[in-house]
Design a protein around this motif. Structure first.
Motif, short mmCIF file in Angstrom:
data_model
loop_
_atom_site.label_atom_id
_atom_site.label_comp_id
_atom_site.label_asym_id
_atom_site.label_seq_id
_atom_site.Cartn_x
_atom_site.Cartn_y
_atom_site.Cartn_z
N CYS A 238 0.87 -1.18 0.00
CA CYS A 238 0.00 0.00 0.00
C CYS A 238 0.90 1.23 0.00
N THR A 239 0.87 2.00 -1.07
CA THR A 239 1.75 3.16 -1.18
C THR A 239 1.42 4.23 -0.13
N PRO A 240 0.13 4.64 0.07
CA PRO A 240 -0.14 5.69 1.05
C PRO A 240 0.30 5.33 2.47
N CYS A 241 0.14 4.05 2.84
CA CYS A 241 0.53 3.62 4.19
C CYS A 241 1.98 3.17 4.27
N GLU A 242 2.63 3.06 3.13
CA GLU A 242 4.01 2.58 3.07
C GLU A 242 4.18 1.26 3.83
N THR A 243 3.28 0.31 3.53
CA THR A 243 3.25 -0.93 4.30
C THR A 243 3.01 -2.11 3.37
N PHE A 244 3.73 -3.21 3.65
CA PHE A 244 3.51 -4.47 2.95
C PHE A 244 2.52 -5.32 3.74
N TYR A 245 1.68 -6.08 3.03
CA TYR A 245 0.71 -6.96 3.66
C TYR A 245 0.75 -8.34 3.02
N THR A 246 0.32 -9.34 3.76
CA THR A 246 0.15 -10.68 3.21
C THR A 246 -1.22 -10.78 2.57
N ASP A 247 -1.45 -11.85 1.80
CA ASP A 247 -2.75 -12.06 1.16
C ASP A 247 -3.87 -12.08 2.20
N GLY A 248 -3.60 -12.68 3.32
CA GLY A 248 -4.64 -12.80 4.33
C GLY A 248 -4.97 -11.51 5.06
N GLN A 249 -4.11 -10.52 4.95
CA GLN A 249 -4.35 -9.26 5.66
C GLN A 249 -5.16 -8.26 4.86
N VAL A 250 -5.17 -8.38 3.53
CA VAL A 250 -5.88 -7.39 2.72
C VAL A 250 -7.36 -7.74 2.64
N ASN A 251 -8.18 -6.71 2.39
CA ASN A 251 -9.62 -6.89 2.28
C ASN A 251 -10.05 -6.65 0.83
N ASP A 252 -10.36 -7.73 0.12
CA ASP A 252 -10.82 -7.60 -1.27
C ASP A 252 -9.84 -6.78 -2.11
#
Length: 641
Positions: free
Chosen positions: A128-142
């Motif tokens: 996520c560019t605005p949050c400058e954060t990497f997430y796993t598949d299970g952490q994202v919502n749709d």
């Protein structure tokens, strides 16, 4: 005698967006604590500033059509102007483009690399560019960021990693051994249960996909990522790792990092782990305050509900806004910002209670004694005893509340004294006493006691309302007193000459103000919408490439632990599966039988393990969503043109 020190910080704010009342909320709370500690005799250092590196800042500059540095300079002015408007009196405004900061970041990165706590690898994940954060598949919502709701995208690149996992046990031990390290307690439990106990992963701390950042000096293809860059500002601003590190040695560790709840994880896990790796002391406390919301949604420019603090200050004054924000909400929890609540507080607490007490006191001294009050020794009655008991107990009540940043309850205790003083006026009835010459000395005592209460109030409200105390002192014609003076009743001179001034807080016509505020805020929304870039025009040939058909939903079910609905859509003789992120607006039962418009020639994609063969069209305005449906007996499979 050496003064005790106190170091408090706000997060350095993102430079990609303008400040709003949510930004002001955190800054004001920190300023209140800084002013309180100064009043208690501490040598205080208060830091705020701007986070100026990273892809989001670079992109924000491109959107404005200016150089990145020009954008950052402009944003720094906006944030400083916001602080000035709400009377936030910081000691350091730190910008991460400062050369001193860049040198310190490079030294930190190199030090951690040399000791083996930073190593090179490859990263692949959702970003996520605005949050400058990497997430796993299970952490994202749709396909969207769980924090800001914006779309994430896949990213793969060479990167350096920090061995976070190495410090997991030490972090857990520190948190458990220092119960006030993370406050409120709910934030501590979240960090332990959601992150530490499941296990920490190593952390990506460099990037190669963009260049607006601090170069890794021994590997210039990489720039230092935000976690080492932005978080280390708290130490670097004091001269950490420089030749002039006297302030760092004097004020570190920080007493309080004041942060929003969405970045508690970064300040209580990542930053302390970096400090552990460097062998430096950890901050004494990280306080994660709640969000200001508007109609249940976080106040944010991206959500279209940002509230301009300048507008509120221009209409009602900075003290009124500061008082409302610190009084209305329990600090640490979320609070819903409502115009009506603000106006009601101004009328009830500031105009009726505090303003009325000052106006009555000064007015009666002028009316009954020509403005010059001389007080003689007169025995107290039960009314004086009750008043003095409450006033004398107040400092002992509010000091521990302030130390725990319980701002609302602190102001509640202060206002209990103000209301008791107004009640004391009604009990003693100066307008009756003035008619009896033999009671003139007691009348003078009554008015003196009211003036003395106001003197004490002018001291204890100063951290919250920096301007009002000076006006109180001016009308009472008394000098400025220190905090310890609040513990002694009777320090106001026995001879005073008052001078009546304007009302502290004029009463407001709430309905009129509500209408005007609504109009102003609606105008700002319309201006923002008008400023949204329009998509480029397309030709009829380009539009005709879309294959739009009518589809009938014959089955639908919710996908567990997601916001997705999985629909079976009949399009003529064919039945397709289409996955849509609309469960917040429709139940599976409501979907059945609807005839919707479907884009049928989209390339199939997999969402949470399910194939989606098309898109169901809908209209959304940010808060509501409606499917585009067709009326009448038109058959599924019909072409939309």
């Amino acid at each position: 005698m050496k003064l005790e020190t106190f170091y408090i910080t706000t997060p350095i704010y993102y430079s990609s967006g303008r400040p709003h009342v949510g930004t002001a909320y955190c800054s004001i709370a920190s300023d209140v604590m800084a002013r309180y500690k100064k009043a208690r005799g501490f040598e205080v250092k208060f830091l705020t500033g701007n986070d100026e590196f990273g892809q989001k800042n670079e992109e924000a500059a491109k959107e404005r059509g200016v150089s990145t540095m020009q954008h950052l300079d402009d944003m720094a002015v906006l944030f400083q102007d916001m602080a000035k408007a709400v009377d936030v009196d910081y000691d350091i405004f730190w910008r991460t483009t400062d050369e001193r900061h860049q040198r310190a970041v490079q030294t930190i990165f190199r030090t951690l690399h040399d000791k083996g706590d930073i190593y090179k690898g490859h990263y692949e994940g959702l970003y996520c560019t605005p949050c400058e954060t990497f997430y796993t598949d299970g952490q994202v919502n749709d396909g969207n960021c769980p924090d800001c709701g914006r779309a994430v995208h896949k990213m793969q690149e060479e990167a350096y990693f920090f061995r976070m996992s190495k410090y997991q046990d030490a972090l857990l031990a520190h948190i458990e051994e220092n119960p006030d390290f993370i406050m409120p307690v709910s934030r501590k439990n979240e960090m332990i249960n959601n992150f530490l106990k499941p296990g920490l992963d190593d952390l990506c701390v460099s990037r190669t996909s963009f260049k607006w950042g601090i170069p890794v000096d021994f590997d210039p293809d990489h720039v230092v990522y935000v976690w080492v860059d932005a978080l280390s500002n708290y130490a670097n601003a004091l001269g950490f790792l420089s030749k002039n590190d006297e302030e760092y040695r004097k004020f570190w560790p920080a007493d309080i990092h004041m942060v929003g709840k969405e970045i508690v994880r970064f300040h209580t896990l990542i930053w302390p782990a970096i400090l552990m790796a460097l062998g430096e002391p950890l901050p004494k406390q990280v306080f994660g305050h709640g969000w200001l919301t508007s109609e249940g949604r976080k106040v944010s420019k991206s959500f279209g509900n940002a509230i301009d603090p300048h507008m509120l200050v221009d209409r009602y004054g900075s003290d009124a806004l500061r008082y409302f924000l610190m009084r209305e909400f329990t600090f640490g929890n979320d609070g819903d910002f409502r115009n009506e609540a603000l106006l009601t507080r101004i009328n009830a607490d500031l105009a009726n209670d505090l303003g009325n007490l000052l106006s009555r006191t000064v007015g009666m001294i002028e009316k009954y004694f020509g403005g010059e009050l001389v007080v003689k020794d007169v025995p107290d009655t039960e009314f004086e005893t009750a008043l003095k008991e409450l006033v004398s107990a107040m400092p002992g009540k509010i000091e521990p509340l302030m130390d725990r940043m319980n701002f609302s309850e602190t102001l509640n205790e202060i206002w209990a004294v103000i209301r008791r003083a107004n009640k004391y006026t009604d009990e003693t009835q100066p307008w009756v006493l003035c008619k009896d010459a033999e009671k003139s000395d007691y009348l003078a005592l009554v008015l003196y006691n009211l003036a003395e209460v106001l003197r004490i109030i002018s001291v204890v409200i100063a951290p919250f309302m920096p301007k009002t105390p000076a006006e109180i002192r001016k009308q009472l014609n008394i000098e400025k007193y220190d905090w310890e003076s609040t513990k002694i009743f009777g320090l106001t001179p026995r001879e005073i000459k008052v001078q009546k001034g304007a009302a502290l807080f004029p009463r407001l016509d709430i309905q009129k103000e509500l209408a005007e505020l609504t109009a102003i805020q609606q105008s700002k929304i319309e201006q923002a919408e008008a400023a949204v870039p329009q998509k480029p025009e397309i030709t009829i040939d380009e539009f005709s490439k879309m294959d739009l058909k009518v589809g009938e939903i014959v089955a639908c079910e919710a996908m567990k632990k997601t916001k997705l609905l999985k629909s079976q859509v009949r399009i003529g003789t064919e039945v397709r599966q289409i996955v849509s992120g609309i469960s917040a607006f429709y139940t599976p039962e409501q979907m059945l039988g609807k005839k919707v418009i479907v884009v049928t020639n989209l390339k199939p994609i997999k969402l949470r393990g399910e194939i989606s063969q098309g898109m169901i069209l809908a209209a959304a305005d940010g808060t509501t969503l409606n499917l585009l449906t067709v009326d009448g007996e038109i058959e599924s499979g019909a072409t939309v043109s």
